[in-house]
Design a protein around this motif. Structure first.
Motif, PDB file in Angstrom:
ATOM      1  N   PHE A 140       0.832  -1.192   0.000  1.00  0.00           N
ATOM      2  CA  PHE A 140       0.000   0.000   0.000  1.00  0.00           C
ATOM      3  C   PHE A 140       0.874   1.252   0.000  1.00  0.00           C
ATOM      4  O   PHE A 140       1.934   1.290   0.633  1.00  0.00           O
ATOM      5  N   ASP A 141       0.415   2.280  -0.712  1.00  0.00           N
ATOM      6  CA  ASP A 141       1.162   3.542  -0.750  1.00  0.00           C
ATOM      7  C   ASP A 141       1.154   4.230   0.609  1.00  0.00           C
ATOM      8  O   ASP A 141       2.142   4.855   1.003  1.00  0.00           O
ATOM      9  N   ILE A 142       0.029   4.137   1.296  1.00  0.00           N
ATOM     10  CA  ILE A 142      -0.133   4.829   2.571  1.00  0.00           C
ATOM     11  C   ILE A 142      -0.739   3.881   3.601  1.00  0.00           C
ATOM     12  O   ILE A 142      -1.702   3.172   3.292  1.00  0.00           O
ATOM     13  N   ILE A 143      -0.169   3.854   4.779  1.00  0.00           N
ATOM     14  CA  ILE A 143      -0.771   3.150   5.904  1.00  0.00           C
ATOM     15  C   ILE A 143      -1.249   4.219   6.877  1.00  0.00           C
ATOM     16  O   ILE A 143      -0.440   4.882   7.530  1.00  0.00           O
ATOM     17  N   ALA A 144      -2.550   4.438   6.928  1.00  0.00           N
ATOM     18  CA  ALA A 144      -3.134   5.436   7.822  1.00  0.00           C
ATOM     19  C   ALA A 144      -3.548   4.760   9.117  1.00  0.00           C
ATOM     20  O   ALA A 144      -3.865   3.568   9.134  1.00  0.00           O
ATOM     21  N   LYS A 145      -3.550   5.527  10.192  1.00  0.00           N
ATOM     22  CA  LYS A 145      -3.914   4.982  11.500  1.00  0.00           C
ATOM     23  C   LYS A 145      -5.127   5.712  12.059  1.00  0.00           C
ATOM     24  O   LYS A 145      -5.247   6.936  11.912  1.00  0.00           O
ATOM     25  N   VAL A 146      -6.003   4.965  12.686  1.00  0.00           N
ATOM     26  CA  VAL A 146      -7.173   5.556  13.320  1.00  0.00           C
ATOM     27  C   VAL A 146      -6.753   6.605  14.337  1.00  0.00           C
ATOM     28  O   VAL A 146      -7.393   7.658  14.479  1.00  0.00           O
ATOM     29  N   GLU A 147      -5.659   6.335  15.033  1.00  0.00           N
ATOM     30  CA  GLU A 147      -5.197   7.235  16.090  1.00  0.00           C
ATOM     31  C   GLU A 147      -4.765   8.601  15.554  1.00  0.00           C
ATOM     32  O   GLU A 147      -4.754   9.587  16.285  1.00  0.00           O
ATOM     33  N   THR A 148      -4.390   8.669  14.283  1.00  0.00           N
ATOM     34  CA  THR A 148      -3.953   9.939  13.674  1.00  0.00           C
ATOM     35  C   THR A 148      -4.736  10.199  12.389  1.00  0.00           C
ATOM     36  O   THR A 148      -4.200  10.717  11.415  1.00  0.00           O
ATOM     37  N   LEU A 149      -6.008   9.838  12.411  1.00  0.00           N
ATOM     38  CA  LEU A 149      -6.797   9.889  11.184  1.00  0.00           C
ATOM     39  C   LEU A 149      -7.070  11.310  10.697  1.00  0.00           C
ATOM     40  O   LEU A 149      -7.336  11.519   9.519  1.00  0.00           O
ATOM     41  N   ASP A 150      -7.036  12.286  11.587  1.00  0.00           N
ATOM     42  CA  ASP A 150      -7.155  13.684  11.154  1.00  0.00           C
ATOM     43  C   ASP A 150      -6.102  13.986  10.089  1.00  0.00           C
ATOM     44  O   ASP A 150      -6.419  14.381   8.962  1.00  0.00           O
ATOM     45  N   GLU A 151      -4.853  13.806  10.476  1.00  0.00           N
ATOM     46  CA  GLU A 151      -3.743  14.123   9.578  1.00  0.00           C
ATOM     47  C   GLU A 151      -3.660  13.142   8.414  1.00  0.00           C
ATOM     48  O   GLU A 151      -3.507  13.536   7.258  1.00  0.00           O
ATOM     49  N   ASP A 152      -3.769  11.847   8.727  1.00  0.00           N
ATOM     50  CA  ASP A 152      -3.609  10.830   7.689  1.00  0.00           C
ATOM     51  C   ASP A 152      -4.727  10.899   6.650  1.00  0.00           C
ATOM     52  O   ASP A 152      -4.492  10.778   5.441  1.00  0.00           O
ATOM     53  N   GLY A 153      -5.957  11.097   7.127  1.00  0.00           N
ATOM     54  CA  GLY A 153      -7.089  11.161   6.207  1.00  0.00           C
ATOM     55  C   GLY A 153      -6.997  12.355   5.277  1.00  0.00           C
ATOM     56  O   GLY A 153      -7.247  12.238   4.065  1.00  0.00           O
ATOM     57  N   ASN A 154      -6.631  13.495   5.825  1.00  0.00           N
ATOM     58  CA  ASN A 154      -6.493  14.683   4.986  1.00  0.00           C
ATOM     59  C   ASN A 154      -5.336  14.542   4.001  1.00  0.00           C
ATOM     60  O   ASN A 154      -5.414  15.020   2.863  1.00  0.00           O
ATOM     61  N   TYR A 155      -4.269  13.874   4.429  1.00  0.00           N
ATOM     62  CA  TYR A 155      -3.145  13.633   3.524  1.00  0.00           C
ATOM     63  C   TYR A 155      -3.588  12.772   2.343  1.00  0.00           C
ATOM     64  O   TYR A 155      -3.221  13.057   1.186  1.00  0.00           O
ATOM     65  N   ILE A 156      -4.393  11.750   2.620  1.00  0.00           N
ATOM     66  CA  ILE A 156      -4.898  10.885   1.543  1.00  0.00           C
ATOM     67  C   ILE A 156      -5.758  11.685   0.572  1.00  0.00           C
ATOM     68  O   ILE A 156      -5.658  11.526  -0.653  1.00  0.00           O
ATOM     69  N   ILE A 157      -6.599  12.554   1.114  1.00  0.00           N
ATOM     70  CA  ILE A 157      -7.477  13.366   0.261  1.00  0.00           C
ATOM     71  C   ILE A 157      -6.662  14.249  -0.681  1.00  0.00           C
ATOM     72  O   ILE A 157      -6.911  14.294  -1.892  1.00  0.00           O
ATOM     73  N   TYR A 158      -5.666  14.944  -0.137  1.00  0.00           N
ATOM     74  CA  TYR A 158      -4.854  15.837  -0.966  1.00  0.00           C
ATOM     75  C   TYR A 158      -3.942  15.054  -1.921  1.00  0.00           C
ATOM     76  O   TYR A 158      -3.737  15.444  -3.069  1.00  0.00           O
ATOM     77  N   LYS A 159      -3.411  13.942  -1.434  1.00  0.00           N
ATOM     78  CA  LYS A 159      -2.532  13.118  -2.270  1.00  0.00           C
ATOM     79  C   LYS A 159      -3.298  12.536  -3.454  1.00  0.00           C
ATOM     80  O   LYS A 159      -2.749  12.359  -4.547  1.00  0.00           O
ATOM     81  N   SER A 160      -4.579  12.243  -3.240  1.00  0.00           N
ATOM     82  CA  SER A 160      -5.422  11.696  -4.309  1.00  0.00           C
ATOM     83  C   SER A 160      -5.939  12.787  -5.239  1.00  0.00           C
ATOM     84  O   SER A 160      -6.478  12.481  -6.305  1.00  0.00           O
ATOM     85  N   GLY A 161      -5.837  14.042  -4.825  1.00  0.00           N
ATOM     86  CA  GLY A 161      -6.317  15.139  -5.645  1.00  0.00           C
ATOM     87  C   GLY A 161      -7.826  15.257  -5.684  1.00  0.00           C
ATOM     88  O   GLY A 161      -8.395  15.749  -6.658  1.00  0.00           O
ATOM     89  N   VAL A 162      -8.487  14.809  -4.610  1.00  0.00           N
ATOM     90  CA  VAL A 162      -9.958  14.834  -4.598  1.00  0.00           C
ATOM     91  C   VAL A 162     -10.488  15.813  -3.561  1.00  0.00           C
ATOM     92  O   VAL A 162     -11.626  15.710  -3.135  1.00  0.00           O
ATOM     93  N   GLN A 163      -9.664  16.780  -3.152  1.00  0.00           N
ATOM     94  CA  GLN A 163     -10.090  17.713  -2.114  1.00  0.00           C
ATOM     95  C   GLN A 163     -11.289  18.572  -2.526  1.00  0.00           C
ATOM     96  O   GLN A 163     -11.996  19.115  -1.679  1.00  0.00           O
ATOM     97  N   ASP A 164     -11.535  18.685  -3.855  1.00  0.00           N
ATOM     98  CA  ASP A 164     -12.705  19.428  -4.319  1.00  0.00           C
ATOM     99  C   ASP A 164     -13.971  18.581  -4.243  1.00  0.00           C
ATOM    100  O   ASP A 164     -15.084  19.111  -4.325  1.00  0.00           O
ATOM    101  N   ILE A 165     -13.790  17.266  -4.105  1.00  0.00           N
ATOM    102  CA  ILE A 165     -14.930  16.344  -4.029  1.00  0.00           C
ATOM    103  C   ILE A 165     -15.188  15.925  -2.588  1.00  0.00           C
ATOM    104  O   ILE A 165     -16.322  15.905  -2.119  1.00  0.00           O
ATOM    105  N   ILE A 166     -14.111  15.578  -1.897  1.00  0.00           N
ATOM    106  CA  ILE A 166     -14.209  15.183  -0.485  1.00  0.00           C
ATOM    107  C   ILE A 166     -13.552  16.261   0.351  1.00  0.00           C
ATOM    108  O   ILE A 166     -12.342  16.488   0.251  1.00  0.00           O
ATOM    109  N   ARG A 167     -14.302  16.914   1.173  1.00  0.00           N
ATOM    110  CA  ARG A 167     -13.774  18.008   1.977  1.00  0.00           C
ATOM    111  C   ARG A 167     -12.996  17.463   3.174  1.00  0.00           C
ATOM    112  O   ARG A 167     -13.506  16.623   3.914  1.00  0.00           O
ATOM    113  N   PRO A 168     -11.773  17.948   3.381  1.00  0.00           N
ATOM    114  CA  PRO A 168     -11.023  17.541   4.583  1.00  0.00           C
ATOM    115  C   PRO A 168     -11.808  17.900   5.835  1.00  0.00           C
ATOM    116  O   PRO A 168     -12.540  18.877   5.867  1.00  0.00           O
ATOM    117  N   ARG A 169     -11.644  17.075   6.859  1.00  0.00           N
ATOM    118  CA  ARG A 169     -12.417  17.276   8.083  1.00  0.00           C
ATOM    119  C   ARG A 169     -11.548  17.110   9.315  1.00  0.00           C
ATOM    120  O   ARG A 169     -10.444  16.567   9.243  1.00  0.00           O
TER     121      ARG A 169
END
Length: 213
Positions: free
Chosen positions: A112-141
């Motif tokens: 896997f390109d990214i291993i995200a953790k529930v414990e740091t999902l704020d940062e990891d989830g937003n990183y996935i959104i921006y890395k995927s280039g879908v920030q206009d579709i899925i809003r970071p939270r």
């Protein structure tokens, strides 16, 4: 389509997996599927209680108040853990809710390109959104931080009920998840050892003293 097949598509997609500390995941499964489970899990809960009746005494004193349960007619966490240890020892398949992630999703061969953790999902989830280039579709939270703290306390509450030999066997069951995803267990070992030492001293102090003849 498998993960490997998906990765061969041009351009290759971003692949990621979201993991959680094995013990936090285990406690969550125990609470949701065993303590508050549907009729589907009741036969399994009864079986856990019957297998190791000696572990039934490990219901903590504040069981009712802490968990707001109405009955003790359910397995203790120690019985639940022993069930998992026994199943693993005899190489029987584990339920998807507490099977090690390494068995369930094979993270090593899939790369896997990214291993995200529930414990740091704020940062990891937003990183996935921006890395995927879908920030206009899925809003970071931003997630509710208080939820994570509550989960940590619950995990410690349950894990610290175990005896050290049982905890060591549980660590063995999830050793690859702990190693691959870089999770630590030292605080659980410390609290179990401290509690066991305290219980041992309390038991010694309750023994009647023998008067010299």
């Amino acid at each position: 389509m498998t993960v490997d097949a998906t990765r061969r598509v041009e351009p290759p997609p971003l692949t990621f997996i979201i993991v959680r500390h094995p013990f936090a995941r285990l406690v969550s499964a125990f609470r949701d599927k065993i303590l508050r489970g549907t009729s589907f899990y009741r036969p399994l809960a009864k079986s856990m209680m019957m297998r190791h009746t000696e572990l039934y005494e490990q219901h903590p004193a504040d069981w009712h108040d802490f968990l707001k349960v109405k009955s003790l007619d359910m397995p203790t966490f120690a019985q639940f853990v022993q069930y998992i240890i026994d199943e693993r020892k005899h190489r029987r398949p584990l339920n998807e809710h507490w099977v090690p992630m390494n068995d369930f999703c094979t993270p090593c061969p899939n790369r896997f390109d990214i291993i995200a953790k529930v414990e740091t999902l704020d940062e990891d989830g937003n990183y996935i959104i921006y890395k995927s280039g879908v920030q206009d579709i899925i809003r970071p939270r931003v997630l509710n931080k208080a939820e994570g703290k509550s989960s940590d306390k619950l995990t410690e509450y349950f894990i610290c009920q175990l005896k050290e030999p049982q905890l060591m066997k549980l660590i063995e069951v999830y050793k690859y998840d702990l190693e691959i995803f870089d999770y630590d267990v030292q605080k659980y070992l410390d609290c179990v050892r401290a509690k066991n030492s305290s219980d041992s001293k309390a038991a010694t102090s309750r023994k009647p003293s023998r008067k010299p003849r």
